[in-house]
Enzyme design. Structure first.
Site, PDB file in Angstrom:
ATOM      1  N   TYR A  30       0.828  -1.204   0.000  1.00 17.75           N
ATOM      2  CA  TYR A  30       0.000   0.000   0.000  1.00 17.75           C
ATOM      3  C   TYR A  30       0.865   1.257   0.000  1.00 17.75           C
ATOM      4  O   TYR A  30       0.590   2.223  -0.717  1.00 17.75           O
ATOM      5  CB  TYR A  30      -0.931   0.015   1.217  1.00 17.75           C
ATOM      6  CG  TYR A  30      -1.739   1.294   1.303  1.00 17.75           C
ATOM      7  CD1 TYR A  30      -2.879   1.469   0.515  1.00 17.75           C
ATOM      8  CD2 TYR A  30      -1.353   2.328   2.146  1.00 17.75           C
ATOM      9  CE1 TYR A  30      -3.605   2.641   0.569  1.00 17.75           C
ATOM     10  CE2 TYR A  30      -2.081   3.510   2.198  1.00 17.75           C
ATOM     11  CZ  TYR A  30      -3.203   3.661   1.411  1.00 17.75           C
ATOM     12  OH  TYR A  30      -3.914   4.838   1.460  1.00 17.75           O
ATOM     13  N   ILE A  84      -0.226  10.994   4.347  1.00 21.48           N
ATOM     14  CA  ILE A  84      -0.352   9.621   3.853  1.00 21.48           C
ATOM     15  C   ILE A  84      -1.456   8.941   4.659  1.00 21.48           C
ATOM     16  O   ILE A  84      -1.416   8.929   5.889  1.00 21.48           O
ATOM     17  CB  ILE A  84       0.955   8.830   4.003  1.00 21.48           C
ATOM     18  CG1 ILE A  84       2.051   9.418   3.112  1.00 21.48           C
ATOM     19  CG2 ILE A  84       0.748   7.360   3.657  1.00 21.48           C
ATOM     20  CD1 ILE A  84       3.359   8.665   3.172  1.00 21.48           C
ATOM     21  N   SER A 112      -3.405  13.414   7.332  1.00 21.81           N
ATOM     22  CA  SER A 112      -4.410  13.023   6.347  1.00 21.81           C
ATOM     23  C   SER A 112      -5.776  12.842   6.996  1.00 21.81           C
ATOM     24  O   SER A 112      -5.892  12.380   8.134  1.00 21.81           O
ATOM     25  CB  SER A 112      -3.989  11.704   5.685  1.00 21.81           C
ATOM     26  OG  SER A 112      -5.047  11.182   4.902  1.00 21.81           O
ATOM     27  N   GLN A 133      -4.856  17.947   6.180  1.00 22.80           N
ATOM     28  CA  GLN A 133      -5.228  17.696   4.787  1.00 22.80           C
ATOM     29  C   GLN A 133      -6.662  17.207   4.743  1.00 22.80           C
ATOM     30  O   GLN A 133      -7.019  16.225   5.393  1.00 22.80           O
ATOM     31  CB  GLN A 133      -4.294  16.662   4.165  1.00 22.80           C
ATOM     32  CG  GLN A 133      -4.680  16.221   2.754  1.00 22.80           C
ATOM     33  CD  GLN A 133      -5.584  14.995   2.757  1.00 22.80           C
ATOM     34  OE1 GLN A 133      -5.475  14.128   3.616  1.00 22.80           O
ATOM     35  NE2 GLN A 133      -6.501  14.923   1.800  1.00 22.80           N
ATOM     36  N   HIS A 281      -0.242  13.078  -6.750  1.00 19.85           N
ATOM     37  CA  HIS A 281      -0.645  12.140  -5.701  1.00 19.85           C
ATOM     38  C   HIS A 281       0.314  10.954  -5.611  1.00 19.85           C
ATOM     39  O   HIS A 281      -0.092   9.814  -5.371  1.00 19.85           O
ATOM     40  CB  HIS A 281      -2.079  11.644  -5.929  1.00 19.85           C
ATOM     41  CG  HIS A 281      -2.825  11.338  -4.662  1.00 19.85           C
ATOM     42  ND1 HIS A 281      -3.596  12.269  -4.002  1.00 19.85           N
ATOM     43  CD2 HIS A 281      -2.912  10.202  -3.920  1.00 19.85           C
ATOM     44  CE1 HIS A 281      -4.131  11.718  -2.919  1.00 19.85           C
ATOM     45  NE2 HIS A 281      -3.725  10.460  -2.844  1.00 19.85           N
ATOM     46  N   GLY A 335       6.613  11.859   1.378  1.00 17.90           N
ATOM     47  CA  GLY A 335       5.779  10.943   2.132  1.00 17.90           C
ATOM     48  C   GLY A 335       6.453   9.625   2.433  1.00 17.90           C
ATOM     49  O   GLY A 335       6.778   9.315   3.580  1.00 17.90           O
TER      50      GLY A 335
END
Length: 383
Positions: A30, A84, A112, A133, A281, A335
């Protein structure tokens, strides 16, 4: 801890290799993966690596400093920790670890919306210095409640992500049946058992969940319905009209994240945004999409006098940070390297990664004869 540096891991590649051995494969996939054929991931890396800088060595030079001012705050370096999602899945309490280290080292940490830590908890840990975010909720009541919580927690900067009009097609996650919390398939259980350190710390921390969004989720919602809930409620398409209520409601610095097209940058300026993040992204949404490097240069030339130009996607080192700044970025965000650091070394890894990036960036500045990050564009080799 502030100056912690482990000489065994002098670069992101070595941190990544160590983290891979400590994080279950489905969680590492991921973090590491892109979308579709992952061409965009390679393009991000090749484009930033292709940037060339030119030194100037015979002029007087008294040394370099990394401090950079942004939105009225003077940060210790021109980079921060990008948002993230599901960080706590990749390493237990990663958001808390990274937010604390960022505050201690005086760089911004961006939480996030889909983090495993609540916005209230991160505001407390970061002593009010973390950014937030936001995925603009399609539900107006949820959006308003989230904004009220963000204001109450006194987040100084709001970053609205606009480049997720739909979930990216990510084969790694599809194969792994990734969910939050992770599905207890035999394959995933075997992967967890093969990472005893991760499993032990996860047992101590508790099962990771999207803590900020928990108040808006139906009770006992099956994990296989989470994606549909997110797509319907939290991650709707965001256009200029959808941003206007946020701009009207939010009085602090507003940053629009995920722009590549210069028409969108112009729209952000028209909206009254204070900054934009030139970003794709991390190549997790559109595989054939262009990397931010060329759009960054164009945006800096046309709009750099009107709005702060920030960048993420594809950055892995101090050299990459220098290249992005030379292309016109006022500030950068990374990130994956920070999650590699925490996965490899635990809480110390957060400090190690920050210190390593600072050392690398400072070396580049000194080699170029560049006194501060804002002067890096003078060293860009224009082809």
């Amino acid at each position: 801890m502030l100056d912690f540096y482990d000489h065994r891991y002098p670069d992101t590649a070595s941190l990544k290799a160590k983290a891979r051995k400590r994080i279950p494969a489905f969680a590492f996939d991921y973090l590491e993966g892109g979308c579709n054929e992952e061409i965009g991931l390679r393009r991000n890396r090749s484009d930033i690596q292709a940037v060339q800088l030119r030194s100037q060595l015979l002029k007087p030079f008294a040394g370099s400093e990394l401090q950079t001012e942004l939105f009225g705050q003077r940060y210790s370096a021109p980079f921060g920790i990008a948002p993230i999602g599901l960080q706590g899945l990749m390493w237990p309490q990663a958001p808390e670890i990274l937010a604390k280290a960022a505050a201690d080292k005086n760089i911004p940490y961006v939480l996030s919306t889909v983090s495993s830590a609540s916005l209230e908890r991160i505001a407390e840990i970061s002593e009010g210095r973390a950014w937030f975010q936001l995925y603009n909720p399609t539900d107006a009541e949820i959006r308003q409640d989230l904004l009220q919580r963000i204001k109450a927690a006194q987040y100084p900067v709001l970053v609205v992500t606009v480049d997720v009009p739909t979930f990216g097609y990510r084969p790694r996650d599809i194969r792994n049946g990734l969910a939050m919390p992770p599905k207890m398939t035999l394959r995933n259980i075997a992967q967890m058992l093969s990472r005893p350190n991760w499993l032990f710390h996860t047992a101590l921390a508790g099962q990771p969940q999207m803590q900020t969004l928990k108040p808006y989720m139906p009770a006992d919602m099956p994990s296989d319905e989470l994606a549909a809930f997110m797509n319907k409620t939290v991650m709707g398409r965001v256009d200029l009209e959808g941003l206007k209520p946020i701009r009207d409601s939010w009085q602090g610095p507003l940053v629009i994240k995920g722009l590549i097209n210069l028409d969108d940058v112009a729209a952000a300026v028209e909206l009254g945004a204070d900054g934009v993040v030139m970003s794709n992204h991390g190549a997790r949404q559109l595989d054939p999409g262009e990397s931010p490097v060329k759009p960054l240069q164009d945006a800096a030339r046309q709009y750099g006098h009107k709005i702060k130009i920030l960048m993420d996607s594809g950055l892995r080192s101090g050299s990459n940070i220098a290249s992005a700044l030379a292309c016109g970025a006022d500030f950068t965000f990374l990130g994956r390297p920070f999650v590699y650091g925490v996965g490899a070394l635990g809480p110390k890894g957060a400090y190690h990664t920050i210190n390593s990036l600072e050392l690398q960036l400072e070396q580049v500045l000194k080699q170029l004869g560049c006194p501060k990050p804002s002067e890096l564009p003078k060293h860009l080799v224009n082809e």
